[in-house]
Design a protein around this motif. Sequence first.
Motif, mmCIF file in Angstrom:
data_model
loop_
_atom_site.group_PDB
_atom_site.id
_atom_site.type_symbol
_atom_site.label_atom_id
_atom_site.label_comp_id
_atom_site.label_asym_id
_atom_site.label_seq_id
_atom_site.Cartn_x
_atom_site.Cartn_y
_atom_site.Cartn_z
ATOM 1 N N GLY A 1 0.826 -1.198 0.000
ATOM 2 C CA GLY A 1 0.000 0.000 0.000
ATOM 3 C C GLY A 1 0.863 1.253 0.000
ATOM 4 N N THR A 2 0.328 2.309 0.588
ATOM 5 C CA THR A 2 0.998 3.604 0.581
ATOM 6 C C THR A 2 1.106 4.168 1.994
ATOM 7 O OG1 THR A 2 -1.128 4.712 0.234
ATOM 8 C CG2 THR A 2 0.161 4.166 -1.731
ATOM 9 N N LEU A 3 1.879 5.204 2.128
ATOM 10 C CA LEU A 3 2.008 5.956 3.363
ATOM 11 C C LEU A 3 1.463 7.349 3.063
ATOM 12 C CD1 LEU A 3 3.066 6.267 6.268
ATOM 13 C CD2 LEU A 3 5.299 6.865 5.296
ATOM 14 N N ASP A 4 0.343 7.703 3.689
ATOM 15 C CA ASP A 4 -0.360 8.942 3.360
ATOM 16 C C ASP A 4 -0.624 9.777 4.601
ATOM 17 O OD1 ASP A 4 -0.818 8.354 0.528
ATOM 18 O OD2 ASP A 4 -2.153 6.794 1.274
ATOM 19 N N VAL A 5 -0.775 11.080 4.393
ATOM 20 C CA VAL A 5 -1.219 11.990 5.447
ATOM 21 C C VAL A 5 -2.428 12.755 4.912
ATOM 22 C CG1 VAL A 5 0.375 13.864 4.781
ATOM 23 C CG2 VAL A 5 -0.521 13.766 7.112
ATOM 24 N N VAL A 6 -3.440 12.891 5.759
ATOM 25 C CA VAL A 6 -4.667 13.598 5.406
ATOM 26 C C VAL A 6 -4.895 14.680 6.458
ATOM 27 C CG1 VAL A 6 -7.152 13.395 5.012
ATOM 28 C CG2 VAL A 6 -5.623 11.505 4.389
ATOM 29 N N THR A 7 -5.129 15.916 5.996
ATOM 30 C CA THR A 7 -5.327 17.041 6.905
ATOM 31 C C THR A 7 -6.628 17.766 6.555
ATOM 32 O OG1 THR A 7 -4.109 18.573 5.474
ATOM 33 C CG2 THR A 7 -2.835 17.380 7.136
ATOM 34 N N PRO A 8 -7.124 18.595 7.468
ATOM 35 C CA PRO A 8 -8.315 19.385 7.145
ATOM 36 C C PRO A 8 -8.025 20.343 5.985
ATOM 37 C CG PRO A 8 -7.814 19.497 9.500
ATOM 38 C CD PRO A 8 -6.657 18.830 8.834
ATOM 39 N N ALA A 9 -9.033 20.606 5.167
ATOM 40 C CA ALA A 9 -8.861 21.518 4.039
ATOM 41 C C ALA A 9 -8.697 22.959 4.509
ATOM 42 C CB ALA A 9 -10.047 21.404 3.087
ATOM 43 N N THR A 10 -9.400 23.332 5.564
ATOM 44 C CA THR A 10 -9.325 24.688 6.095
ATOM 45 C C THR A 10 -9.374 24.650 7.615
ATOM 46 O OG1 THR A 10 -11.723 24.992 6.052
ATOM 47 C CG2 THR A 10 -10.512 25.674 4.079
ATOM 48 N N ALA A 11 -8.910 25.732 8.227
ATOM 49 C CA ALA A 11 -8.994 25.886 9.677
ATOM 50 C C ALA A 11 -9.100 27.366 10.001
ATOM 51 C CB ALA A 11 -7.771 25.287 10.362
ATOM 52 N N GLY B 1 -7.427 20.871 13.607
ATOM 53 C CA GLY B 1 -8.312 19.819 13.122
ATOM 54 C C GLY B 1 -7.524 18.523 13.026
ATOM 55 N N THR B 2 -8.227 17.430 12.845
ATOM 56 C CA THR B 2 -7.605 16.108 12.884
ATOM 57 C C THR B 2 -6.648 15.882 11.719
ATOM 58 O OG1 THR B 2 -9.484 15.176 14.048
ATOM 59 C CG2 THR B 2 -8.049 13.622 12.907
ATOM 60 N N VAL B 3 -5.432 15.462 12.068
ATOM 61 C CA VAL B 3 -4.420 15.042 11.097
ATOM 62 C C VAL B 3 -4.350 13.517 11.193
ATOM 63 C CG1 VAL B 3 -1.978 15.135 10.461
ATOM 64 C CG2 VAL B 3 -3.128 17.188 11.356
ATOM 65 N N LEU B 4 -4.355 12.836 10.055
ATOM 66 C CA LEU B 4 -4.341 11.380 10.003
ATOM 67 C C LEU B 4 -3.151 10.905 9.179
ATOM 68 C CD1 LEU B 4 -5.578 8.430 10.077
ATOM 69 C CD2 LEU B 4 -6.816 9.100 8.012
ATOM 70 N N VAL B 5 -2.367 9.997 9.739
ATOM 71 C CA VAL B 5 -1.351 9.270 8.960
ATOM 72 C C VAL B 5 -1.873 7.849 8.801
ATOM 73 C CG1 VAL B 5 0.981 8.328 8.929
ATOM 74 C CG2 VAL B 5 0.610 10.681 9.668
ATOM 75 N N ASP B 6 -1.928 7.393 7.554
ATOM 76 C CA ASP B 6 -2.421 6.057 7.222
ATOM 77 C C ASP B 6 -1.299 5.294 6.513
ATOM 78 O OD1 ASP B 6 -3.771 3.777 6.453
ATOM 79 O OD2 ASP B 6 -5.304 4.820 5.298
ATOM 80 N N ASP B 7 -0.771 4.281 7.188
ATOM 81 C CA ASP B 7 0.329 3.480 6.656
ATOM 82 C C ASP B 7 -0.191 2.104 6.266
ATOM 83 O OD1 ASP B 7 2.637 2.104 6.072
ATOM 84 O OD2 ASP B 7 3.611 2.462 8.003
ATOM 85 N N TYR C 1 -5.645 37.111 8.241
ATOM 86 C CA TYR C 1 -4.372 36.582 7.763
ATOM 87 C C TYR C 1 -4.573 35.153 7.262
ATOM 88 C CZ TYR C 1 -1.976 40.556 9.863
ATOM 89 O OH TYR C 1 -1.542 41.821 10.173
ATOM 90 N N THR C 2 -3.961 34.872 6.118
ATOM 91 C CA THR C 2 -4.090 33.548 5.515
ATOM 92 C C THR C 2 -2.707 33.002 5.185
ATOM 93 O OG1 THR C 2 -6.212 34.158 4.535
ATOM 94 C CG2 THR C 2 -5.100 32.238 3.607
ATOM 95 N N GLY C 3 -2.525 31.730 5.487
ATOM 96 C CA GLY C 3 -1.290 31.025 5.160
ATOM 97 C C GLY C 3 -1.576 29.547 5.050
ATOM 98 N N THR C 4 -0.553 28.756 4.878
ATOM 99 C CA THR C 4 -0.725 27.315 4.702
ATOM 100 C C THR C 4 0.163 26.566 5.678
ATOM 101 O OG1 THR C 4 -1.180 27.642 2.346
ATOM 102 C CG2 THR C 4 -0.555 25.412 3.047
ATOM 103 N N VAL C 5 -0.440 25.604 6.383
ATOM 104 C CA VAL C 5 0.286 24.684 7.248
ATOM 105 C C VAL C 5 0.339 23.355 6.488
ATOM 106 C CG1 VAL C 5 0.293 23.465 9.463
ATOM 107 C CG2 VAL C 5 -0.487 25.849 9.346
ATOM 108 N N THR C 6 1.544 22.829 6.298
ATOM 109 C CA THR C 6 1.724 21.619 5.507
ATOM 110 C C THR C 6 2.290 20.496 6.355
ATOM 111 O OG1 THR C 6 2.117 22.925 3.525
ATOM 112 C CG2 THR C 6 2.862 20.623 3.480
#
Length: 184
Positions: free
Chosen positions: A41-51, A67-73, A175-180
């Motif tokens: 399979g894959t190693l993925d991270v899923v984050t909220p689209a906005t906060a 918001g909830t951050v998910l790592v799916d391995d 203020y707007t920015g991006t958390v990655t």
Amino acid sequence: MRTAKIWTTVAATAAAVGLLATPAAAAPTDTTDTTFEVLVGTLDVVTPATADLGSGDTGGTITGALGTVLVDDSRGAADASWTASVTATVFQTGGGSPQETVLPSEIDYWSGAATATTGTGTFTPGQLTGGDAQPLDSVTPLTAFTHSGGTGGNTAEWNPTLVVNVPLDSIAGEYTGTVTHSVA
């Protein structure tokens, strides 16, 4: 002679019937070679689209959950270790003049404990409590969460908190920015 022929025929018929009536010897066990495949399979991270972290005054702090951050391995690895990291861009107001910024280093991050996990191994937050919060950076990733050991698949979820240390000279505005978040 005729009697001898009849007896010979009867004897031959009885012998043939006896051979047909004898049960065949069966094998007491038998085997079937069987295969299946576990896919990689894959190693993925899923984050909220906005906060939306809320609002606050200049010189103060704004604290909010991302918001909830998910790592799916689902790699199915013999060593299912991974590290999730986080960076941020500069946060800016709208296109007005002057355009004001809040640097990533003025925003502290703490992951907190896992809200859910599956699989084996050790799940470790990068910053367990608010006292462990660390400033974000636009270049150098901050460790958000790690998983060590274990085999096969696993998941981890957490709800990180951001603390914006609003500069005293900030102008009013949204203020707007991006958390990655990334995982490897």
